[in-house]
Design an enzyme around this catalytic site. Structure first.
Site, PDB file in Angstrom:
ATOM      1  N   THR A  18      78.911 -16.281  60.897  1.00 35.14           N
ATOM      2  CA  THR A  18      78.164 -15.119  60.459  1.00 35.14           C
ATOM      3  C   THR A  18      76.738 -15.532  60.161  1.00 35.14           C
ATOM      4  O   THR A  18      76.382 -16.704  60.209  1.00 35.14           O
ATOM      5  CB  THR A  18      78.793 -14.514  59.187  1.00 35.14           C
ATOM      6  OG1 THR A  18      78.559 -15.403  58.099  1.00 35.14           O
ATOM      7  CG2 THR A  18      80.276 -14.298  59.358  1.00 35.14           C
ATOM      8  N   SER A  78      75.461 -15.591  57.349  1.00 34.63           N
ATOM      9  CA  SER A  78      75.354 -16.209  56.023  1.00 34.63           C
ATOM     10  C   SER A  78      76.004 -17.575  55.954  1.00 34.63           C
ATOM     11  O   SER A  78      75.736 -18.345  55.046  1.00 34.63           O
ATOM     12  CB  SER A  78      76.017 -15.309  54.968  1.00 34.63           C
ATOM     13  OG  SER A  78      77.390 -15.127  55.262  1.00 34.63           O
ATOM     14  N   CYS A  79      76.884 -17.898  56.918  1.00 32.48           N
ATOM     15  CA  CYS A  79      77.593 -19.172  56.838  1.00 32.48           C
ATOM     16  C   CYS A  79      77.893 -19.673  58.231  1.00 32.48           C
ATOM     17  O   CYS A  79      78.415 -18.931  59.059  1.00 32.48           O
ATOM     18  CB  CYS A  79      78.900 -19.002  56.060  1.00 32.48           C
ATOM     19  SG  CYS A  79      79.926 -20.479  56.050  1.00 32.48           S
ATOM     20  N   GLY A  80      77.582 -20.934  58.486  1.00 31.65           N
ATOM     21  CA  GLY A  80      77.803 -21.482  59.814  1.00 31.65           C
ATOM     22  C   GLY A  80      79.064 -22.298  59.944  1.00 31.65           C
ATOM     23  O   GLY A  80      79.329 -22.834  61.013  1.00 31.65           O
ATOM     24  N   CYS A 103      82.290 -21.309  58.418  1.00 33.52           N
ATOM     25  CA  CYS A 103      83.472 -20.613  57.913  1.00 33.52           C
ATOM     26  C   CYS A 103      84.689 -20.793  58.801  1.00 33.52           C
ATOM     27  O   CYS A 103      85.814 -20.791  58.320  1.00 33.52           O
ATOM     28  CB  CYS A 103      83.167 -19.122  57.768  1.00 33.52           C
ATOM     29  SG  CYS A 103      81.875 -18.760  56.569  1.00 33.52           S
TER      30      CYS A 103
END
Length: 278
Positions: free
Chosen positions: A90, A92-94, A96
């Site tokens: 996403t 916001s986070c690479g 997850c």
């Protein structure tokens, strides 16, 4: 503020290349994003590992260009496409979708620990303003992250913006790969927002010795910075900042042990500050 998916397909030349990753990103500098992602994930080591990289239309949306197709050079092994290691990310986070932290801790080819660059506190304190001045899209939208690559004297080398911090960093790294600049020894990477584990990993993989963030680092980021020999700076705001690892690269903190807080105008470390770990 645009946010669209980008599919990265990777494989050998002359054969169908399957999707490796889908990331939500701000369109623009997509080839840099894809190449930077492949480098920081350890799939390629340099631009010579890539035969071709091109932006193309997706299978279902012929009028959009949300696919980067990468053909690897001869002798470069294609990555295993393992659903258990799901590379969907996403904005916001690479990390997850990674199966485990062990899968994330990709080893760098570069000796960051041996990089002897030193940065003055006054230079560090001025980097967030320099980053903000270069954020054209942020001034319009107010919602994009940025990553800036600076020399040790505070000269801006490359700046990229994206809805995701990790994408902004990959765009900077991909630019450096395509320019033949790796390793990025003697440079400082500045990021808006917090310093996460993945951003430390990306800095390490690109050979960057100093990572500075305007907000807090995570505990995993501090652990990885210590392992890699990376200097990690957090809460870089105004004239103050905290150094969580690698304090020997900050002028005046050469003999500091553990997390320390510093004012750019001070003559010595003042001790742990907000967000510091005991």
């Amino acid at each position: 503020m645009a946010e669209e998916p980008l599919e990265i397909r990777v494989g050998v030349a002359g054969a169908a290349r399957p999707p490796l990753a889908v990331t939500m990103r701000t369109p623009g500098d997509d080839l840099d994003l894809a190449i930077g992602f492949l480098l920081t994930e350890g799939i390629i080591r340099s631009a010579q590992d890539v035969r071709t990289a091109q932006l193309c239309a997706g299978d279902q949306e012929a009028n959009t260009y949300n696919v980067v197709d990468v053909a690897l050079a001869a002798g470069v092994p294609a990555p295993a496409v393992d659903p258990a290691r799901n590379f969907y990310t996403t904005s916001s986070c690479g990390v997850c979708g990674k199966a485990s932290i062990d899968a994330v801790r990709t080893r760098s080819l570069f000796d960051v620990l041996g990089d002897g660059v030193r940065v003055a506190p006054e230079v560090l304190a001025g980097l967030p303003d320099a980053l903000r001045e270069g954020q054209r899209a942020f001034r319009t939208t107010g919602g994009l992250h940025a990553a800036g690559l600076f020399t040790a004297d505070g000269t801006l080398v490359c700046l990229r913006e994206d809805v995701g911090r990790h994408n902004a960093v990959d765009k900077v790294v991909g630019w450096a790969v395509r320019q033949g600049r790796l390793p990025l020894a003697g440079h400082v990477l500045v990021v808006s927002g917090r310093a996460s584990f993945e951003l430390c990993q990306k800095a390490w993989m690109a050979g960057i010795p100093v990572l500075a963030a305007v907000s807090a680092p995570s505990t995993l980021a501090v652990d990885l910075a210590e392992e890699a020999g990376l200097t990690l700076v957090g809460f870089l705001r105004g004239q103050t900042f905290n150094v969580y690892a690698g304090a020997q690269r900050v002028v005046g903190l050469e003999h500091a042990a553990g997390p320390v807080a510093r004012s750019a105008g001070a003559t010595a470390a003042t001790g742990p500050g907000p967000g510091s770990r005991p």
